[in-house]
Design an enzyme around this catalytic site. Structure first.
Site, PDB file in Angstrom:
ATOM      1  CB  CYS A   2      -0.914   0.006   1.224  1.00 42.22           C
ATOM      2  SG  CYS A   2      -1.993   1.448   1.300  1.00 42.22           S
ATOM      3  CD  GLU A 101      -0.689  -1.923  -5.530  1.00 40.32           C
ATOM      4  OE1 GLU A 101       0.300  -1.418  -6.124  1.00 40.32           O
ATOM      5  OE2 GLU A 101      -0.751  -2.045  -4.298  1.00 40.32           O
TER       6      GLU A 101
END
Length: 204
Positions: A2, A101
């Site tokens: 992340c 992402e």
């Protein structure tokens, strides 16, 4: 992993939330490592922390810490010297409205926004806090991706359900935390480091 996320939708107004009172502030849509993020400790106290953990034993200056520690693998953190102290004494929750992402080859990366597919909009990341020289720092735990996002990346934040949140913050060590997260994702326009605003999470 992340590396970018957005603020949860509990910031635009002053509200009571799980015994935490938040003052008004602008919601951010492009939070990066080393930015300050909201953390909630075991007592339900909210405080900002620098998103890039520095262990308490680090002896140099801030700029001397070169290790990439904005994420920590839940499978390994308990035994890693960098995270071991925070694993024992620094559990926290980091609320988010979603995270980004990327897929595709270098130079042509496609960003995707990943958010809740369930009734609760806020995602609760498992985190660790380390206070280094009076500076509050934190990391976000990661795990192997669940099927809902495995086509985007092999790793994802540990996203805790309501039962797991209490267990995690009180010291639970189940590497399976986050397996039941309800998530969805969609592609968004490329985002630059300095950009911000709700348009960043608009679907292409």
């Amino acid at each position: 992993m992340c590396g970018r996320f957005i603020d949860p939708d509990i910031r635009g107004t002053e509200i009571d939330f799980d015994q935490l009172k938040l003052d008004p502030w602008s919601r951010r849509y492009n939070i990066k490592p080393t930015n300050d993020v909201l953390t909630i400790d075991a007592e339900g106290n909210g405080a900002m922390a620098r998103w890039w953990l520095i262990p308490t034993w680090h002896k140099g200056d801030l700029r001397d810490w070169k290790a990439t520690t904005f994420n920590a693998r839940i499978e390994e953190a308990a035994s890693k010297p960098t995270f071991r102290g925070a694993w024992r004494y620094g559990r926290c929750l980091i609320p988010a409205g979603g995270y980004y992402e990327w897929t595709g080859p270098k130079g042509a990366k496609q960003p995707h926004f990943i958010c809740s597919a369930g009734n609760e909009e806020t995602l609760w990341f498992a985190g660790l806090i380390s206070v280094w020289q009076d500076l509050r720092t934190c990391t976000i735990m990661t795990r192997a991706s669940i099927p809902a996002v495995s086509d985007i990346h092999t790793r994802m934040p540990v996203i805790l359900n309501s039962e797991e949140r209490e267990t995690w913050i009180m010291g639970g060590s189940d590497a399976g935390f986050g397996a039941t997260a309800a998530l969805r994702h969609y592609p968004v326009a490329p985002l630059r480091s300095a950009e911000d605003g709700p348009e960043l999470i608009e679907a292409l």
